[in-house]
Design a protein around this motif. Structure first.
Motif, PDB file in Angstrom:
ATOM      1  N   VAL A 191       0.860  -1.171   0.000  1.00 54.73           N
ATOM      2  CA  VAL A 191       0.000   0.000   0.000  1.00 54.73           C
ATOM      3  C   VAL A 191       0.904   1.231   0.000  1.00 54.73           C
ATOM      4  CG1 VAL A 191      -1.896   1.209   1.115  1.00 54.73           C
ATOM      5  CG2 VAL A 191      -1.723  -1.282   1.301  1.00 54.73           C
ATOM      6  N   ILE A 192       0.763   2.052  -1.036  1.00 54.20           N
ATOM      7  CA  ILE A 192       1.627   3.206  -1.252  1.00 54.20           C
ATOM      8  C   ILE A 192       0.806   4.488  -1.096  1.00 54.20           C
ATOM      9  CG2 ILE A 192       3.278   4.316  -2.807  1.00 54.20           C
ATOM     10  CD1 ILE A 192       4.041   1.434  -2.118  1.00 54.20           C
ATOM     11  N   ILE A 222       0.393  -3.327  -6.429  1.00 55.13           N
ATOM     12  CA  ILE A 222       0.437  -1.982  -5.838  1.00 55.13           C
ATOM     13  C   ILE A 222      -0.975  -1.451  -5.606  1.00 55.13           C
ATOM     14  CG2 ILE A 222       1.241   0.388  -6.109  1.00 55.13           C
ATOM     15  CD1 ILE A 222       3.440  -1.703  -5.740  1.00 55.13           C
ATOM     16  N   LEU A 223      -1.260  -1.110  -4.372  1.00 56.83           N
ATOM     17  CA  LEU A 223      -2.495  -0.414  -4.011  1.00 56.83           C
ATOM     18  C   LEU A 223      -2.072   0.988  -3.590  1.00 56.83           C
ATOM     19  CD1 LEU A 223      -4.070  -3.154  -1.713  1.00 56.83           C
ATOM     20  CD2 LEU A 223      -4.149  -3.005  -4.202  1.00 56.83           C
ATOM     21  N   TYR A 228      -0.397   0.396   7.983  1.00 58.87           N
ATOM     22  CA  TYR A 228      -0.797  -0.370   6.802  1.00 58.87           C
ATOM     23  C   TYR A 228      -0.132   0.160   5.539  1.00 58.87           C
ATOM     24  CZ  TYR A 228      -3.977   3.405   5.365  1.00 58.87           C
ATOM     25  OH  TYR A 228      -4.498   4.608   4.959  1.00 58.87           O
ATOM     26  N   LEU A 229       0.392   1.390   5.590  1.00 59.86           N
ATOM     27  CA  LEU A 229       1.182   1.908   4.478  1.00 59.86           C
ATOM     28  C   LEU A 229       2.609   1.364   4.585  1.00 59.86           C
ATOM     29  CD1 LEU A 229       0.022   5.623   4.669  1.00 59.86           C
ATOM     30  CD2 LEU A 229      -0.475   4.073   2.772  1.00 59.86           C
ATOM     31  N   SER A 230       3.188   0.954   3.444  1.00 57.30           N
ATOM     32  CA  SER A 230       4.577   0.485   3.438  1.00 57.30           C
ATOM     33  C   SER A 230       5.539   1.562   2.961  1.00 57.30           C
ATOM     34  CB  SER A 230       4.713  -0.747   2.531  1.00 57.30           C
ATOM     35  OG  SER A 230       4.015  -1.838   3.058  1.00 57.30           O
ATOM     36  N   VAL A 231       5.103   2.322   1.962  1.00 56.84           N
ATOM     37  CA  VAL A 231       5.922   3.385   1.377  1.00 56.84           C
ATOM     38  C   VAL A 231       5.029   4.610   1.202  1.00 56.84           C
ATOM     39  CG1 VAL A 231       7.239   4.104  -0.673  1.00 56.84           C
ATOM     40  CG2 VAL A 231       7.380   1.739   0.140  1.00 56.84           C
ATOM     41  N   ALA A 269       8.908  -3.607   0.234  1.00 59.27           N
ATOM     42  CA  ALA A 269       8.854  -2.140   0.223  1.00 59.27           C
ATOM     43  C   ALA A 269      10.206  -1.559  -0.176  1.00 59.27           C
ATOM     44  CB  ALA A 269       8.437  -1.619   1.596  1.00 59.27           C
ATOM     45  N   ALA A 270      11.288  -2.130   0.348  1.00 55.72           N
ATOM     46  CA  ALA A 270      12.627  -1.664  -0.026  1.00 55.72           C
ATOM     47  C   ALA A 270      12.885  -1.911  -1.512  1.00 55.72           C
ATOM     48  CB  ALA A 270      13.682  -2.361   0.819  1.00 55.72           C
ATOM     49  N   ALA A 271      12.409  -3.049  -2.021  1.00 49.32           N
ATOM     50  CA  ALA A 271      12.566  -3.344  -3.444  1.00 49.32           C
ATOM     51  C   ALA A 271      11.797  -2.328  -4.289  1.00 49.32           C
ATOM     52  CB  ALA A 271      12.084  -4.759  -3.744  1.00 49.32           C
TER      53      ALA A 271
END
Length: 350
Positions: free
Chosen positions: A40-41, A67-68, A89-92, A284-286
């Motif tokens: 989740v972005i 990707i959401l 819940y957000l990764s980036v 997320a890092a990727a």
């Protein structure tokens, strides 16, 4: 809010039936926590076009991520991160530098490291901030957008104050990062000082902004609505707009253009960060690594008419010649922004 789900599940549809939506909070239901291949972005609503066209399909192919993305304002993304600090819940999140400073102060971010994100070593030195707490991935430039059916250009920011443009101007709210450009230009014009000094002359800025009121049709917080009025010729000038929004519309044949007035233009601070404790940390890092890599940097810079941060990429927008490019003291902005917004809203009777 824009929401893309390869599985046909939209956050909007869930929120319509959830108690969270009824309560109007930013809390995330457990149902929405990212699963193994989902990220989740959080990003800007104005980025929807290139997120949908470029990022979503690339990330599926390159790293297998679904990707959401949630398109909104940087300040709203910050509130989401803070509200869900104990259960993110957000990764980036992709948001502006002054809001990144607030996120760092609130302990909401995890540093980006070269071990996990090797492509950060290819960025300009000034694109990595606070020992990797966030990076800039592209950099649009901001000036004054205008309707070419009614204006041949905008040689000076003073055009916003010209009586000939009464009722023909819209400016951004200070809740939007691009709203700062009108404030700082008002400080320069009102104080007569160079930007390096004028950015701290806030009293002069607000006095000059008050003089602008007869020319304003409105103040926006949702940029797409204001831009529609510009495209339709309902207004002539839209202050503080940026290359990643205006120039793609110009290329599509819409009668708009972006001016770089003689007093100078501004560098939009587009940053990307990892959310502390966010789901799927490795994925997320990727994602961040791909966003900083050559292929995505070139694609986004070309699509969004922006300057890439990766020094190996030669694509993207060209900065106008002959004008100064300003980047403000974001720490000063972050320390004072809330007070400025309250004062601005009272001044503009919002």
């Amino acid at each position: 809010m824009t929401r893309i789900s390869p599985r046909g599940l939209t956050r909007r549809s869930l929120l319509k039936t959830s108690a969270f939506a009824a309560a109007g909070t930013f809390a995330a239901p457990a149902l929405l926590r990212a699963q193994s291949s989902e990220l989740v972005i959080g990003c800007a609503g104005s980025h929807s076009a290139w997120m949908e066209a470029i990022v979503v399909p690339h990330m599926k192919e390159a790293i297998g991520a679904d990707i959401l993305f949630e398109g909104t304002k940087s300040s709203v993304n910050l509130e989401k991160m803070a509200s869900n600090k104990d259960n993110p819940y957000l990764s980036v999140v992709q948001m502006d530098d002054p809001v990144m400073i607030q996120a760092v102060d609130a302990d909401l971010l995890t540093p980006i490291t070269a071990d996990a994100v090797p492509n950060m070593t290819q960025l300009r030195g000034d694109a990595v901030h606070m020992e990797g707490m966030w990076c800039n991935y592209v950099q649009p430039w901001a000036g004054v957008a205008y309707n070419t059916d009614f204006a041949e250009g905008v040689p000076s920011w003073e055009a916003l104050w010209d009586p000939a443009n009464a009722g023909q101007v819209i400016i951004p709210s200070l809740q939007n990062t691009e709203g700062m450009w009108t404030l700082f230009m008002a400080a320069m014009l009102g104080s007569g000082k160079p930007f390096s000094e004028a950015q701290y002359e806030i009293e002069a800025a607000f006095a000059k902004l008050e003089e602008l009121k007869p020319n304003l049709l409105s103040v926006y917080s949702t940029m797409s609505q204001a831009f529609n009025l510009l495209e339709q010729g309902e207004i002539t000038l839209l202050s503080g707009n940026f290359s990643s929004y205006t120039l793609p519309r110009k290329a599509e044949g819409v009668p708009v253009d972006l001016a770089a007035p003689k007093e100078g233009i501004f560098a939009m601070p587009s940053g990307i960060c990892l959310v502390k404790g966010g789901p799927n940390a490795e994925l997320a890092a990727a994602y961040v690594n791909e966003m900083l890599g050559e292929k995505m940097q070139a694609a986004i810079a070309d699509f969004a008419a922006s300057v890439p941060a990766n020094t190996t990429v030669k694509a993207g927008a060209v900065i106008p010649d002959g004008v100064e490019i300003y980047s403000p003291d974001w720490a000063f902005v972050a320390a004072n922004r809330r007070d400025w917004i309250e004062r601005f809203d009272k001044l503009m009777a919002l």
